[in-house]
Design a protein around this motif. Structure first.
Motif, PDB file in Angstrom:
ATOM      1  N   VAL A   8      -8.106  34.033  68.888  1.00  0.00           N
ATOM      2  CA  VAL A   8      -8.562  34.986  67.860  1.00  0.00           C
ATOM      3  C   VAL A   8      -7.489  35.252  66.816  1.00  0.00           C
ATOM      4  N   CYS A   9      -6.241  34.884  67.100  1.00  0.00           N
ATOM      5  CA  CYS A   9      -5.148  35.076  66.142  1.00  0.00           C
ATOM      6  C   CYS A   9      -4.749  33.771  65.452  1.00  0.00           C
ATOM      7  N   HIS A  10      -5.454  32.710  65.746  1.00  0.00           N
ATOM      8  CA  HIS A  10      -5.127  31.388  65.210  1.00  0.00           C
ATOM      9  C   HIS A  10      -5.141  31.405  63.672  1.00  0.00           C
ATOM     10  N   PRO A  11      -4.251  30.669  63.045  1.00  0.00           N
ATOM     11  CA  PRO A  11      -4.258  30.656  61.579  1.00  0.00           C
ATOM     12  C   PRO A  11      -5.477  29.986  60.961  1.00  0.00           C
ATOM     13  N   GLU A  12      -6.210  29.189  61.737  1.00  0.00           N
ATOM     14  CA  GLU A  12      -7.374  28.470  61.203  1.00  0.00           C
ATOM     15  C   GLU A  12      -8.656  29.231  61.520  1.00  0.00           C
ATOM     16  N   ALA A  13      -9.465  29.472  60.507  1.00  0.00           N
ATOM     17  CA  ALA A  13     -10.697  30.257  60.665  1.00  0.00           C
ATOM     18  C   ALA A  13     -11.665  29.590  61.639  1.00  0.00           C
ATOM     19  N   ARG A  14     -11.708  28.266  61.640  1.00  0.00           N
ATOM     20  CA  ARG A  14     -12.634  27.565  62.538  1.00  0.00           C
ATOM     21  C   ARG A  14     -12.339  27.886  63.998  1.00  0.00           C
ATOM     22  N   VAL A  15     -11.081  27.906  64.375  1.00  0.00           N
ATOM     23  CA  VAL A  15     -10.711  28.186  65.760  1.00  0.00           C
ATOM     24  C   VAL A  15     -10.991  29.650  66.090  1.00  0.00           C
ATOM     25  N   ARG A  16     -10.707  30.530  65.151  1.00  0.00           N
ATOM     26  CA  ARG A  16     -11.008  31.956  65.395  1.00  0.00           C
ATOM     27  C   ARG A  16     -12.501  32.156  65.624  1.00  0.00           C
ATOM     28  N   ARG A  17     -13.306  31.445  64.844  1.00  0.00           N
ATOM     29  CA  ARG A  17     -14.762  31.555  65.010  1.00  0.00           C
ATOM     30  C   ARG A  17     -15.193  31.050  66.377  1.00  0.00           C
ATOM     31  N   MET A  18     -14.598  29.964  66.812  1.00  0.00           N
ATOM     32  CA  MET A  18     -14.887  29.397  68.129  1.00  0.00           C
ATOM     33  C   MET A  18     -14.565  30.414  69.228  1.00  0.00           C
TER      34      MET A  18
END
Length: 386
Positions: A106-116
């Motif tokens: 949830v803190c990942h810099p990439e929005a795609r991973v946060r969405r996942m």
């Protein structure tokens, strides 16, 4: 003087939630030693958990871990549990075992991973709806290994945004329990490293967000009972993950490393009004070299013994000593309770409720250990990450 009848009555209400993953092959990240008879499915984990409750009378719920305990029909799983005398408890999310989470979830810099990651948390709430579970338990392995690797404040913003979305999805009677850990696997900065960070996020979210205290997630020398007292005072203690550690990690049986600490924690729970269903007592342990079911039974008993001692503290005498500044007398009141052998008292409680006074021996005589070794042949054993 302490009212023994009241102590017994309180002990009969105690419930300790056991974790599904503790019944599988689990332990350190260096080597997991497989044992015969280990469950091969969520269903078999529940069957083992039911045996713990059968012999302790104090473990009526079982926490699930998603995706480790994924099934096609969660309502059927809940029914299966109830038929065996237990219920499904907290739903634990997993945002730390996918390759995409190398730099966080949830803190990942990439929005795609946060969405996942957020979508996974929302699916966990869907599972709560199906199982009737109250608590969504969140632990994030998010953090950084090197200065400059990512923006510390931006990561807190991303965390807050994710938590807010999941919080808004919670239904009536559902809660979010946010866990913290001061290091591991992040070496430089962990995104939820302490109770203050967890508390700050939960306070902003609202009453359905509570802090969970894992007793193994603190630096050496941390006064955990102070944290417990403060969170209770603020109405933000949602529960415990009970376990022990000597240096780091947190996978050992509760009460193994420092039973006096466990007593001190339980005294603050009792003193602060936390001995209620609103504060969840949960185990979070991995049994690598010891037999799993007996270890969980012993862990439940360790919590019961610490609780019994905490209930035996003569609070009137303690208050009187504290009021007049009698340091030695005040300490002696606590030590008298801690040094009391409460095992005869707990044996009486079990006998009065129709249980065998010695749960470990009763389990050993039951034949369950031999039965599961004979029956659970073939298939893939459940284990850490499965």
């Amino acid at each position: 003087m302490t009212d023994l009848a009241a102590v017994k009555a309180a002990l009969r209400t105690q419930a300790v939630e056991t974790p599904s993953w503790a019944y599988g092959n689990s332990g350190t990240r260096f080597k997991v030693f497989a044992q015969p008879g280990v469950p091969r499915s969520a269903w078999e984990k529940l069957a083992d958990a039911a045996k713990v409750h059968e012999f302790t009378g104090a473990a009526p719920t079982v926490a699930l871990h998603i995706p480790w305990d994924t099934v096609e029909d969660y309502a059927a799983l809940a029914k299966y549990a109830e038929e065996r005398g237990v219920r499904l408890g907290a739903i634990n999310s997993n945002t730390f075992q996918d390759d995409d989470y190398k730099l966080g979830s949830v803190c990942h810099p990439e929005a795609r991973v946060r969405r996942m990651a957020v979508d996974h948390l929302l699916r966990c709430v869907d599972i709560m709806d199906a199982t009737g579970s109250r608590d969504l338990k969140l632990w994030f392995a998010d953090g950084t290994n090197y200065p400059g690797q990512d923006d510390i404040r931006a990561r807190q913003d991303r965390l807050a945004e994710a938590l807010a979305e999941v919080y808004a999805r919670l239904g009536d009677g559902q809660r979010m329990l946010l866990e913290y850990k001061f290091f591991e696997p992040a070496f430089y900065a962990t995104d939820v490293p302490d109770w203050g960070t967890a508390y700050a996020h939960c306070l902003k979210l609202g009453p359905k967000a509570q802090v969970v205290v894992d007793t193994g997630h603190h630096a050496p020398g941390t006064n955990i009972e102070f944290i417990v007292a403060t969170l209770l005072r603020e109405g933000k203690l949602g529960g415990f993950d009970f376990n022990s550690r000597f240096y780091a990690d947190d996978d050992l049986m509760v009460g193994a490393a420092d039973p006096f600490q466990l007593f001190r924690i339980m005294y603050e729970v009792v003193r602060g009004g936390g001995f209620t269903p609103e504060v969840a007592f949960m185990l979070d342990q991995c049994h690598n070299i010891e037999a799993k079911i007996p270890a969980i039974i012993r862990s439940v008993m360790n919590v019961q013994e610490a609780t019994a001692k905490a209930l035996l503290v003569d609070r009137a005498a303690l208050a009187a000593a504290q009021a007049c500044g009698d340091v030695l007398a005040a300490n002696a009141v606590l030590m008298d309770a801690y040094n009391t052998d409460v095992r005869p008292l707990l044996r009486e409680v079990r006998e009065e409720t129709g249980l065998d006074p010695d749960p470990v021996s009763a389990y050993a005589r039951s034949g369950w250990a031999e039965r599961i070794v004979a029956e659970r042949v073939g298939g893939e054993q459940a284990g850490w990450g499965a």
